[in-house]
Design a protein around this motif. Structure first.
Motif, mmCIF file in Angstrom:
data_model
loop_
_atom_site.group_PDB
_atom_site.id
_atom_site.type_symbol
_atom_site.label_atom_id
_atom_site.label_comp_id
_atom_site.label_asym_id
_atom_site.label_seq_id
_atom_site.Cartn_x
_atom_site.Cartn_y
_atom_site.Cartn_z
ATOM 1 N N CYS A 11 -19.784 33.664 -28.376
ATOM 2 C CA CYS A 11 -19.111 34.447 -29.422
ATOM 3 C C CYS A 11 -17.638 34.742 -29.123
ATOM 4 O O CYS A 11 -16.912 35.208 -29.991
ATOM 5 N N GLY A 12 -17.198 34.519 -27.887
ATOM 6 C CA GLY A 12 -15.801 34.758 -27.528
ATOM 7 C C GLY A 12 -15.482 36.196 -27.170
ATOM 8 O O GLY A 12 -14.323 36.535 -26.931
ATOM 9 N N LYS A 13 -16.499 37.062 -27.101
ATOM 10 C CA LYS A 13 -16.287 38.470 -26.754
ATOM 11 C C LYS A 13 -15.829 38.583 -25.308
ATOM 12 O O LYS A 13 -16.337 37.900 -24.431
ATOM 13 N N GLU A 14 -14.846 39.464 -25.077
ATOM 14 C CA GLU A 14 -14.337 39.679 -23.721
ATOM 15 C C GLU A 14 -15.383 40.418 -22.886
ATOM 16 O O GLU A 14 -15.981 41.385 -23.339
ATOM 17 N N ILE A 15 -15.601 39.946 -21.669
ATOM 18 C CA ILE A 15 -16.565 40.557 -20.759
ATOM 19 C C ILE A 15 -15.863 41.692 -20.017
ATOM 20 O O ILE A 15 -14.826 41.494 -19.397
ATOM 21 N N LYS A 16 -16.421 42.885 -20.104
ATOM 22 C CA LYS A 16 -15.855 44.068 -19.451
ATOM 23 C C LYS A 16 -16.566 44.333 -18.130
ATOM 24 O O LYS A 16 -17.659 43.821 -17.886
ATOM 25 N N GLY A 17 -15.975 45.151 -17.288
ATOM 26 C CA GLY A 17 -16.594 45.539 -16.026
ATOM 27 C C GLY A 17 -17.873 46.320 -16.258
ATOM 28 O O GLY A 17 -17.983 47.060 -17.237
ATOM 29 N N ASP A 18 -18.857 46.138 -15.410
ATOM 30 C CA ASP A 18 -20.141 46.829 -15.445
ATOM 31 C C ASP A 18 -20.998 46.446 -16.661
ATOM 32 O O ASP A 18 -21.911 47.159 -17.028
ATOM 33 N N GLU A 19 -20.696 45.325 -17.299
ATOM 34 C CA GLU A 19 -21.460 44.839 -18.445
ATOM 35 C C GLU A 19 -22.484 43.809 -17.960
ATOM 36 O O GLU A 19 -22.218 43.044 -17.036
ATOM 37 N N VAL A 20 -23.660 43.804 -18.581
ATOM 38 C CA VAL A 20 -24.689 42.831 -18.213
ATOM 39 C C VAL A 20 -24.321 41.488 -18.834
ATOM 40 O O VAL A 20 -24.063 41.395 -20.035
ATOM 41 N N VAL A 21 -24.275 40.448 -17.993
ATOM 42 C CA VAL A 21 -23.974 39.094 -18.466
ATOM 43 C C VAL A 21 -24.933 38.103 -17.824
ATOM 44 O O VAL A 21 -25.561 38.392 -16.810
ATOM 45 N N PHE A 22 -25.022 36.948 -18.426
ATOM 46 C CA PHE A 22 -25.802 35.846 -17.881
ATOM 47 C C PHE A 22 -24.823 34.722 -17.613
ATOM 48 O O PHE A 22 -23.902 34.489 -18.400
ATOM 49 N N ILE A 23 -24.989 34.045 -16.491
ATOM 50 C CA ILE A 23 -24.047 33.010 -16.087
ATOM 51 C C ILE A 23 -24.793 31.708 -15.866
ATOM 52 O O ILE A 23 -25.767 31.664 -15.113
ATOM 53 N N LYS A 24 -24.322 30.681 -16.538
ATOM 54 C CA LYS A 24 -24.902 29.361 -16.365
ATOM 55 C C LYS A 24 -23.999 28.596 -15.404
ATOM 56 O O LYS A 24 -22.806 28.451 -15.647
ATOM 57 N N MET A 25 -24.591 28.136 -14.289
ATOM 58 C CA MET A 25 -23.799 27.407 -13.303
ATOM 59 C C MET A 25 -24.721 26.603 -12.403
ATOM 60 O O MET A 25 -25.926 26.831 -12.353
#
Length: 57
Positions: A11-25
Motif C-alpha cells: 500500500c506504500g504506507k510509511e512504517i513507523k517505529g514500534d509498529e508490527v510489520v512482516f518482512i519477506k526476505m
C-alpha cells in the motif's frame, strides 16, 4: 533511498517505529554481526499488518 523511512510494498504506507510489520526476505548465508535495521531495509520487503491480514482473508 538513503535516510528514507521504509514503506509497505503493498500500500506504500510509511512504517513507523514500534509498529508490527512482516518482512519477506531470504535467510542469510553468512554469519556475522550487522546493524539489523539497515540489513532489513536493504534485504527485505516490508508488509504492514493491515495488508498482511487482508491477504489472509
Amino acid at each position: 533511498m538513503f535516510g528514507e523511512e521504509p514503506k509497505c510494498t503493498k500500500c506504500g504506507k510509511e512504517i513507523k517505529g514500534d509498529e508490527v510489520v512482516f518482512i519477506k526476505m531470504r535467510y542469510p548465508k553468512r554469519k556475522g554481526m550487522t546493524e539489523i535495521k539497515a540489513y532489513l531495509k536493504n534485504e527485505g520487503s516490508f508488509i504492514c499488518e493491515d495488508c498482511f491480514h487482508q491477504k489472509l482473508n
